[in-house]
Design a protein around this motif. Structure first.
Motif, PDB file in Angstrom:
ATOM      1  N   ILE A   1      -9.213  32.991 -25.597  1.00 14.22           N
ATOM      2  CA  ILE A   1      -8.949  32.244 -26.830  1.00 14.22           C
ATOM      3  C   ILE A   1      -9.890  32.635 -27.965  1.00 14.22           C
ATOM      4  N   GLN A   2     -11.024  33.236 -27.620  1.00 13.27           N
ATOM      5  CA  GLN A   2     -11.963  33.650 -28.655  1.00 13.27           C
ATOM      6  C   GLN A   2     -11.704  35.077 -29.133  1.00 13.27           C
ATOM      7  N   SER A   3     -10.760  35.746 -28.482  1.00 14.10           N
ATOM      8  CA  SER A   3     -10.398  37.093 -28.922  1.00 14.10           C
ATOM      9  C   SER A   3      -9.399  36.983 -30.075  1.00 14.10           C
ATOM     10  N   SER A   4      -9.130  38.086 -30.707  1.00 14.67           N
ATOM     11  CA  SER A   4      -8.182  38.101 -31.825  1.00 14.67           C
ATOM     12  C   SER A   4      -6.768  38.474 -31.378  1.00 14.67           C
ATOM     13  N   LYS A   5      -6.556  38.476 -30.078  1.00 18.96           N
ATOM     14  CA  LYS A   5      -5.272  38.917 -29.530  1.00 18.96           C
ATOM     15  C   LYS A   5      -4.160  37.915 -29.771  1.00 18.96           C
ATOM     16  N   TYR A   6      -4.511  36.596 -29.783  1.00 18.25           N
ATOM     17  CA  TYR A   6      -3.482  35.559 -29.828  1.00 18.25           C
ATOM     18  C   TYR A   6      -3.472  34.815 -31.161  1.00 18.25           C
ATOM     19  N   ALA A   7      -2.258  34.587 -31.679  1.00 13.10           N
ATOM     20  CA  ALA A   7      -2.097  33.853 -32.933  1.00 13.10           C
ATOM     21  C   ALA A   7      -2.042  32.347 -32.697  1.00 13.10           C
ATOM     22  N   GLN A   8      -1.545  31.944 -31.533  1.00  9.79           N
ATOM     23  CA  GLN A   8      -1.448  30.524 -31.199  1.00  9.79           C
ATOM     24  C   GLN A   8      -1.973  30.316 -29.780  1.00  9.79           C
ATOM     25  N   VAL A   9      -2.770  29.266 -29.616  1.00 13.74           N
ATOM     26  CA  VAL A   9      -3.315  28.915 -28.298  1.00 13.74           C
ATOM     27  C   VAL A   9      -2.917  27.481 -27.981  1.00 13.74           C
ATOM     28  N   VAL A  10      -2.214  27.296 -26.872  1.00 12.69           N
ATOM     29  CA  VAL A  10      -1.711  25.978 -26.489  1.00 12.69           C
ATOM     30  C   VAL A  10      -2.306  25.567 -25.148  1.00 12.69           C
ATOM     31  N   VAL A  11      -2.763  24.325 -25.066  1.00 11.25           N
ATOM     32  CA  VAL A  11      -3.245  23.763 -23.809  1.00 11.25           C
ATOM     33  C   VAL A  11      -2.341  22.586 -23.439  1.00 11.25           C
ATOM     34  N   THR A  12      -1.816  22.609 -22.226  1.00 11.82           N
ATOM     35  CA  THR A  12      -0.990  21.518 -21.720  1.00 11.82           C
ATOM     36  C   THR A  12      -1.776  20.724 -20.689  1.00 11.82           C
ATOM     37  N   LEU A  13      -1.887  19.419 -20.904  1.00 14.39           N
ATOM     38  CA  LEU A  13      -2.653  18.544 -20.023  1.00 14.39           C
ATOM     39  C   LEU A  13      -1.718  17.779 -19.102  1.00 14.39           C
ATOM     40  N   SER A  14      -1.965  17.843 -17.794  1.00 17.13           N
ATOM     41  CA  SER A  14      -1.156  17.094 -16.842  1.00 17.13           C
ATOM     42  C   SER A  14      -1.540  15.626 -16.879  1.00 17.13           C
ATOM     43  N   TYR A  15      -0.583  14.760 -16.531  1.00 13.27           N
ATOM     44  CA  TYR A  15      -0.859  13.331 -16.503  1.00 13.27           C
ATOM     45  C   TYR A  15      -1.952  12.992 -15.486  1.00 13.27           C
ATOM     46  N   GLN A  16      -1.934  13.703 -14.350  1.00 18.93           N
ATOM     47  CA  GLN A  16      -2.933  13.434 -13.311  1.00 18.93           C
ATOM     48  C   GLN A  16      -4.346  13.728 -13.821  1.00 18.93           C
ATOM     49  N   SER A  17      -4.479  14.838 -14.544  1.00 21.98           N
ATOM     50  CA  SER A  17      -5.787  15.199 -15.085  1.00 21.98           C
ATOM     51  C   SER A  17      -6.228  14.210 -16.159  1.00 21.98           C
ATOM     52  N   LEU A  18      -5.292  13.799 -17.002  1.00 21.42           N
ATOM     53  CA  LEU A  18      -5.623  12.822 -18.032  1.00 21.42           C
ATOM     54  C   LEU A  18      -6.078  11.508 -17.412  1.00 21.42           C
ATOM     55  N   ALA A  19      -5.386  11.079 -16.347  1.00 21.41           N
ATOM     56  CA  ALA A  19      -5.746   9.831 -15.680  1.00 21.41           C
ATOM     57  C   ALA A  19      -7.138   9.924 -15.051  1.00 21.41           C
ATOM     58  N   SER A  20      -7.439  11.063 -14.428  1.00 19.79           N
ATOM     59  CA  SER A  20      -8.749  11.248 -13.800  1.00 19.79           C
ATOM     60  C   SER A  20      -9.871  11.256 -14.833  1.00 19.79           C
ATOM     61  N   LEU A  21      -9.652  11.976 -15.926  1.00 16.32           N
ATOM     62  CA  LEU A  21     -10.679  12.053 -16.967  1.00 16.32           C
ATOM     63  C   LEU A  21     -10.829  10.722 -17.695  1.00 16.32           C
ATOM     64  N   ALA A  22      -9.718   9.992 -17.854  1.00 16.90           N
ATOM     65  CA  ALA A  22      -9.783   8.669 -18.477  1.00 16.90           C
ATOM     66  C   ALA A  22     -10.631   7.727 -17.630  1.00 16.90           C
ATOM     67  N   THR A  23     -10.457   7.802 -16.312  1.00 20.57           N
ATOM     68  CA  THR A  23     -11.262   6.984 -15.405  1.00 20.57           C
ATOM     69  C   THR A  23     -12.731   7.376 -15.477  1.00 20.57           C
TER      70      THR A  23
END
Length: 253
Positions: free
Chosen positions: A41-63
């Motif tokens: 993501i820090q290289s100049s290769k990509y014009a758009q960088v997208v991160v998709t968060l799973s519900y399970q991960s969101l629930a764990s981090l929220a806790t």
């Protein structure tokens, strides 16, 4: 005593998955790492960088941080933006698609089965559905007889990969090879799923999901960047994650 004890693993602990992680699989896992994510993501290769968060991960981090899933999602969006991530979404749309596609597959197979005169020519039922790549791998390697019963619908992770690269290409007018897609998932097995040749995108010259980070890897990255509480997150002054430059997520062609 500080003497370390030797861990013991018996045959009852084994999943018969054809062996421990191979050298080839180790290479694939190394390609799905935090360092690889940051380098890409820090290289100049990509014009758009997208991160998709799973519900399970969101629930764990929220806790972990003692807040709601909605709040941690907004906090993570702000943090990831500081790293160079342009868009942060969750798996809600992909999960809905997976449910709809699986239901449609069941209805179609059921109708076809009712129209067949012999058992041999009828579609196999019931349909077995799972988003767990470990279970799929286990079936492929140890119980191939169940493969005709497994749903052909992709997991939410892989559906999100297809939608992200199609959507970003359409909205921003960039080549799909210029879109980098990372997912945050609860299980390391998702790294091997993302690396499967089944999900290679010839237009992007890469897989639909370029990198997978586990919940723990993201948490470790947060810790390394000094994020130890909700108050230490950067302020999120960006627009809603599901709307990009005034264009709501559209699933039309």
């Amino acid at each position: 005593s500080t003497e370390k004890k030797t861990a013991k693993v018996s045959l009852t602990d084994c999943l018969a998955c054809s062996g421990c992680v191979t050298s080839a699989e180790t290479v694939l896992i190394e390609q799905q790492s935090t360092s690889e994510f940051l380098t890409s993501i820090q290289s100049s290769k990509y014009a758009q960088v997208v991160v998709t968060l799973s519900y399970q991960s969101l629930a764990s981090l929220a806790t972990h941080f003692g807040c709601s899933s909605v709040e941690i999602k907004n906090k993570l969006e702000a943090f990831l933006a500081t790293l160079g991530v342009t868009h942060t979404i969750d798996t809600s749309c992909a999960s809905d698609f997976a449910l709809l596609e699986t239901a449609g597959e069941f209805v179609q197979k059921y109708k076809n089965r009712m129209n067949q005169s012999t058992e041999a020519s009828a579609p196999k039922m019931p349909i077995l559905s799972s988003a767990c790549p470990g279970w799929i791998c286990f079936a492929e390697k140890r119980h191939p007889e169940v493969l005709p019963y497994i749903s052909s619908t992709m997991s939410p992770q892989e559906i999100s990969g297809v939608l992200v690269k199609r959507f970003m290409t359409k909205i921003h007018g960039v080549d799909s090879s210029k879109v980098y897609h990372c997912t945050v998932m609860p299980c390391p097995d998702k790294k091997l799923e993302a690396s499967r040749q089944d999900f290679y995108n010839p237009d992007a010259l890469s897989n639909d999901v370029d990198c997978v980070l586990t919940t723990n890897e993201l948490l470790q990255l947060l810790t390394e960047r000094g994020i130890n509480s909700l108050n230490s997150f950067p302020v999120n002054d960006r627009q809603d994650a599901m709307e990009i430059e005034g264009n709501p997520l559209s699933l039309e062609d």
